[in-house]
Scaffold this active site. Structure first.
Site, mmCIF file in Angstrom:
data_model
loop_
_atom_site.group_PDB
_atom_site.id
_atom_site.type_symbol
_atom_site.label_atom_id
_atom_site.label_comp_id
_atom_site.label_asym_id
_atom_site.label_seq_id
_atom_site.Cartn_x
_atom_site.Cartn_y
_atom_site.Cartn_z
ATOM 1 N N HIS A 87 0.843 -1.180 0.000
ATOM 2 C CA HIS A 87 0.000 0.000 0.000
ATOM 3 C C HIS A 87 0.888 1.242 0.000
ATOM 4 O O HIS A 87 2.030 1.205 0.467
ATOM 5 C CB HIS A 87 -0.916 0.001 1.229
ATOM 6 C CG HIS A 87 -2.028 -0.987 1.128
ATOM 7 N ND1 HIS A 87 -1.898 -2.281 1.588
ATOM 8 C CD2 HIS A 87 -3.264 -0.880 0.618
ATOM 9 C CE1 HIS A 87 -3.033 -2.926 1.368
ATOM 10 N NE2 HIS A 87 -3.879 -2.096 0.778
ATOM 11 N N GLU A 89 1.088 4.044 1.683
ATOM 12 C CA GLU A 89 1.651 4.562 2.930
ATOM 13 C C GLU A 89 2.742 3.653 3.491
ATOM 14 O O GLU A 89 3.701 4.121 4.109
ATOM 15 C CB GLU A 89 0.553 4.815 3.972
ATOM 16 C CG GLU A 89 -0.248 3.603 4.377
ATOM 17 C CD GLU A 89 -1.399 3.264 3.451
ATOM 18 O OE1 GLU A 89 -2.235 2.431 3.864
ATOM 19 O OE2 GLU A 89 -1.493 3.794 2.339
ATOM 20 N N ARG A 93 6.586 4.869 3.932
ATOM 21 C CA ARG A 93 7.237 4.714 5.238
ATOM 22 C C ARG A 93 8.567 3.987 5.087
ATOM 23 O O ARG A 93 9.573 4.393 5.669
ATOM 24 C CB ARG A 93 6.327 3.949 6.190
ATOM 25 C CG ARG A 93 6.916 3.731 7.562
ATOM 26 C CD ARG A 93 5.952 2.936 8.455
ATOM 27 N NE ARG A 93 6.568 2.620 9.713
ATOM 28 C CZ ARG A 93 7.269 1.511 9.949
ATOM 29 N NH1 ARG A 93 7.445 0.620 8.995
ATOM 30 N NH2 ARG A 93 7.789 1.297 11.124
#
EC number: 3.5.4.34
Length: 109
Positions: A87, A89, A93
């Site tokens: 995903h 995000e 990260r």
């Protein structure tokens, strides 16, 4: 200072200019999610805005990720050799962690 719209525009520009065309969704037919980490830095001698003189900040996209995929429970491996979560995000990260490690390496040398 800065606004959310300025940050979004900075991210869209980074996505459009700095990333290669390969792998991007086809315009008007496909889409993807986008996540980014943006570094906002003010000059060391200017801590905050004043009414007569707003602080000029620099903004830089330091990590970015796109994606909507997760492989699912049935395909996960115990030894961890398959990427589980892609995903946006999560990818952003991971990219940010690499950025931080690189900054530590630069500071150490």
């Amino acid at each position: 200072m800065w606004t959310a719209d300025e940050i979004a525009q900075l991210c869209y520009e980074h996505y459009g200019i700095r990333l290669p065309k390969k792998g991007k969704p086809e315009p008007n037919h496909e889409w993807t999610l986008l996540a980014a980490v943006v570094k906002i830095q003010s000059p060391a001698d200017k801590a905050c805005d004043t009414p007569d003189k707003p602080v000029q900040v620099t903004k830089e996209v330091v990590s970015m990720g796109t994606g909507t995929k997760c492989i699912g429970q049935s395909k996960m491996r115990k030894n961890g050799d398959i990427l589980n979560d892609s995903h946006a995000e999560v990818i952003a990260r991971r990219s940010f962690q690499r950025y931080l490690l690189h900054q530590l390496q630069l500071a150490a040398t």
